[in-house]
Design an enzyme around this catalytic site. Structure first.
Site, short mmCIF file in Angstrom:
data_model
loop_
_atom_site.label_atom_id
_atom_site.label_comp_id
_atom_site.label_asym_id
_atom_site.label_seq_id
_atom_site.Cartn_x
_atom_site.Cartn_y
_atom_site.Cartn_z
N LYS A 1 39.05 43.07 58.99
CA LYS A 1 37.76 43.69 59.30
C LYS A 1 36.70 42.69 59.75
CE LYS A 1 38.58 47.61 56.24
NZ LYS A 1 38.02 48.94 56.32
N ARG B 1 38.50 37.26 42.87
CA ARG B 1 39.45 36.22 42.44
C ARG B 1 39.08 34.86 43.05
NH1 ARG B 1 44.74 39.67 43.82
NH2 ARG B 1 43.19 40.62 45.19
#
Length: 263
Positions: free
Chosen positions: A65, A150
């Protein structure tokens, strides 16, 4: 025959062809919609095919994206604000990168009659769709947005765009009214997100952007503690609805048959 694609990696889970081809058939359009597994090195050539008219439109999913941005000629206001593209089309010989995820997320929440005003929202993940979710939530008047990823650096990069969000370490918990899983953890059957699901009491909204599988372990675990759970199916349908309308200049129906199609 016009040709449309969804590109991503992984891509097997995508139900975009099922939905778009259903609407194409319903509206008697001479077109086909397919899915294609790509690597980042393939993006430039793929966009060149749009430029040459060999492909009429593209939907972009994980993880491209942001990385498709250099290969379009122009960004819509929504794509510019979020630095995220999920819909590509050609207009006046220019390749336009647009974002229908913002509207998709907002309309998906409206569908379940959830009022985000004044709410504290905790988002897991910092990938391409997260900037769209933050943009939509701010538009809806949330009081606070907390982000955990993360790779913390990616979350901090988002803070450069949305300065008032709070970033916490992965694995930390915070108080919230709604928690959103915007990671890819859940696409695989054994994926688990290590959370204390009962820390904030029950009756919170647990929202998973993933819609296939229908119920991830994140949602299953949350449900056991009396929380409301919602997957990303309606967001997916509404963002597709917007893209379809742009491409074909026809607004397809979202009815019970459409919704059941993806069950």
């Amino acid at each position: 025959m016009k040709k449309y694609l969804v590109i991503g990696n992984p891509i097997e889970h995508s139900l975009s062809p099922k939905l778009h081809n259903y609407w194409i058939k319903k509206n008697k359009i001479n077109a086909i919609y397919d899915k294609k597994l790509l690597n980042e090195s393939d993006l430039e050539d793929m966009l060149y095919q749009v430029k040459k008219g060999k492909i009429d439109g593209i939907n972009v999913t994980v993880p491209f994206k942001k990385s498709v941005i250099p290969f379009v000629d122009e960004l819509s206001l929504e794509a510019k604000e979020t630095q995220s593209i999920n819909t590509i089309y050609k207009k006046n010989e220019k390749i336009i990168g647009h974002n229908t995820d913002i509207a998709g997320f907002e309309l998906g929440l409206r569908h379940i009659k959830y009022d985000a005003r004044g709410k504290k929202i905790f988002i897991l993940g910092a990938g391409g769709v997260v900037s769209s979710i933050i943009f939509a939530l701010k538009k809806m008047g949330t009081s606070k947005i907390i982000l955990s990823n993360r790779t913390k650096e990616k979350a901090i990069n988002l803070k450069k765009i949305f300065v008032d969000i709070e970033v916490i370490n992965w694995g930390e918990m915070t108080d919230f009214h709604m928690i959103i899983n915007a990671t890819s953890l859940g696409l695989k059957k054994n994926d688990n997100i290590n959370l204390n699901y009962n820390q904030n009491g029950s009756k919170k909204l647990f929202y998973d952007v993933i819609y296939n599988p229908v119920e991830t372990n994140f949602l299953k675990n949350a449900k056991q503690f009396g929380n409301q759970t919602v997957n990303g199916k309606m967001m997916f349908i509404y963002q597709a609805h917007q893209a379809f309308t742009i491409w074909h200049k026809i607004m397809p129906n979202i009815d019970d048959e459409t919704i059941k199609l993806l069950d």
